[in-house]
Design a protein around this motif. Structure first.
Motif, short mmCIF file in Angstrom:
data_model
loop_
_atom_site.label_atom_id
_atom_site.label_comp_id
_atom_site.label_asym_id
_atom_site.label_seq_id
_atom_site.Cartn_x
_atom_site.Cartn_y
_atom_site.Cartn_z
N PHE A 92 -3.50 0.72 11.20
CA PHE A 92 -2.56 -0.27 10.96
C PHE A 92 -1.58 -0.77 11.93
O PHE A 92 -1.06 -1.81 11.56
N TRP A 121 6.39 -1.81 7.44
CA TRP A 121 6.49 -0.42 6.94
C TRP A 121 7.98 -0.15 6.38
O TRP A 121 8.87 -0.74 6.97
N LEU A 171 0.97 -1.50 -0.15
CA LEU A 171 -0.16 0.14 -0.01
C LEU A 171 0.87 1.21 -0.08
O LEU A 171 1.61 1.60 1.07
N GLU A 230 7.53 4.71 3.96
CA GLU A 230 6.11 5.12 4.05
C GLU A 230 5.04 3.94 3.35
O GLU A 230 4.05 4.38 3.18
N HIS A 231 5.58 3.12 2.79
CA HIS A 231 4.99 1.78 2.29
C HIS A 231 4.40 0.91 3.35
O HIS A 231 5.16 0.84 4.31
N PHE A 232 3.17 0.24 3.15
CA PHE A 232 2.84 -0.85 4.25
C PHE A 232 2.86 -1.90 3.25
O PHE A 232 2.06 -1.96 2.54
N LEU A 278 -6.36 5.26 6.17
CA LEU A 278 -6.63 6.05 7.62
C LEU A 278 -7.88 6.70 7.61
O LEU A 278 -8.41 6.83 8.66
N ASN A 303 -3.17 -0.66 -5.40
CA ASN A 303 -3.38 0.74 -5.24
C ASN A 303 -4.08 1.37 -6.41
O ASN A 303 -4.89 2.44 -6.36
N SER A 327 -2.72 5.49 -0.88
CA SER A 327 -3.65 4.40 -0.39
C SER A 327 -3.46 4.53 1.28
O SER A 327 -4.62 4.25 1.95
N VAL A 328 -2.54 4.69 1.69
CA VAL A 328 -2.27 4.41 3.16
C VAL A 328 -3.15 5.72 3.81
O VAL A 328 -4.11 5.44 4.86
N LYS A 329 -3.04 6.94 3.38
CA LYS A 329 -3.83 8.04 3.59
C LYS A 329 -5.30 7.94 3.46
O LYS A 329 -6.23 8.35 4.29
#
Length: 407
Positions: free
Chosen positions: A105, A112, A90, A115-117, A99, A353, A94-96
């Protein structure tokens, strides 16, 4: 005569004032009633497919505040759904987005990196299912696994219980669109790049989320095949040479190799070679050169665990010509999402994504459909949704590979 004229003026003034007050009162009442109607508006939503995109769409629907009843269908049973070993990455956008939907998460198995999960698809789906379970206190949520979306399924729904919105997210091989009579025509566009994929399955390795590895500006020694590694590069906007990504868990490793479209001797050779062992050797050497230190190398003995593309192929994005539709007789709005709407013929490990991008307009679409006064309002909402879907495809075609592979 003057008294009569004054009386006439006074009467006209009183009439105008009364009319103005009546109009103002009407406007106030109408605005209040419209606002109250929009506030109370709730609809039923049916989502076909409980993959990452389908379950995220379900979460968007619940969070919109405009859904009274939500049904999620998938022909797969829970065990088959949650045991999928593939890893997803992600990206920050996509994370934002997730959230904002309330995804925590910290309570999901994963890791992590930049900044990718990274997590497994099954873990992600199980987490989203648990969130939907918690939402049952406010919304009538039904998750029907092991149930296939068919014409017979639709016929069994009482007409007054028909959903106002159907979200098709059953993947590139799903047939829900044909059940609904949506055209299967696709537009296929080049991403101006060539690529190849490889997979490695090693059952003795761990099945835990692992950060991806990227390498850039790679050249391969093909002199044994009569090809010199001439470092020709004609596109100044991207990094030269080949770009490699290694991703997935140690048990299920994946590799993606890509280069910007060019007519160099090496690219021409790798696109047209009939010798499948060449690509296998390239992936073999690349994996051993860039793998993590704690995972075993590929040897001639273990090379049979790897499957790969026979040659470079043109990377193309296919997207539906019609990704939203209106079933007039039943007053149902349909939107197609994820790989049911657009699919890349090249795996970068970030495919989910692309589906998330399409869902960014889902909340607005559901709100506009729920509060629609007439059919024109629904058609306008569908038009905006389809326009956004096309924009997602166009944006990926321009920058998608740069973000997922070149950088």
């Amino acid at each position: 005569g003057e008294n009569a004229e004054e009386k006439y003026r006074a009467l006209a003034y009183d009439t105008a004032l009364s009319t103005l007050v009546a109009v103002a009162l009407y406007v106030v009442v109408k605005v209040s009633l419209d606002g109250f109607r929009q506030w109370r508006a709730r609809i039923s939503v049916l989502i076909v497919g409980s993959g990452p995109v389908g379950l995220t769409a379900a979460l968007v629907a619940v969070r919109s505040g405009k859904v009274l009843k939500l049904t999620v269908l998938d022909e797969r049973y829970r065990t088959a759904l949650l045991c999928r070993p593939q890893q997803i990455a992600l990206d920050p956008r996509s994370v934002k987005f997730l959230l904002g939907l309330g995804v925590d998460f910290d309570n999901m198995e994963g890791c992590w990196h930049n900044e990718h999960f990274f997590t497994r698809i099954g873990v992600f789906q199980e987490y989203l299912l648990s969130i939907l379970e918690q939402k049952k206190q406010r919304v009538d949520v039904k998750v029907q696994l092991g149930t296939k979306f068919t014409e017979d399924y639709l016929r069994r729904i009482p007409h007054n219980d028909w959903p106002r919105v159907i979200v098709v997210a059953d993947g590139s091989c799903g047939d829900s669109c044909s059940v609904l009579g949506i055209s299967s025509d696709y537009t296929v566009e080049s991403c101006h790049a060539y690529g190849a994929n490889a997979t490695i399955e090693r059952l003795d390795q761990r099945q835990v989320p692992t950060p991806e590895i990227r390498a850039h500006s790679l050249y391969f020694d093909l002199s044994a095949y009569g090809v010199e590694a001439l470092r020709e590069h004609r596109n100044p906007t991207t990094k030269p040479g080949f770009h490699l990504k290694i991703y997935g868990t140690f048990r299920n490793r994946y590799m993606a190799l890509v280069c910007p479209a060019s007519d160099t001797k090496m690219v021409r050779f790798l696109r047209h070679t009939a010798n499948s062992s060449i690509m296998k050797n390239i992936f073999h050497q690349s994996f051993n050169a860039y793998k993590t230190d704690i995972e075993p190398r590929l040897s001639d003995v273990t090379l049979h665990h790897m499957q790969c593309s026979r040659r470079l192929f043109e990377i193309q994005l296919s997207h539906r010509c019609i990704s939203a539709a209106y079933i007039e007789g039943d007053n149902v709005a349909v939107t197609v999402e994820g790989e049911a709407a657009r699919v890349l013929n090249f795996d970068t490990g970030c495919g989910v994504n692309l589906g998330m991008r399409g869902l960014e307009s889902m909340g607005t679409f559901i709100y506009r459909t729920a509060t629609a006064v007439d059919q024109n309002d629904i058609l306008e909402a569908l038009s905006a949704k389809m326009q956004h879907s096309r924009q997602v495809a166009e944006t990926f075609k321009q920058t998608g590979l740069a973000e997922s592979m070149y950088e």
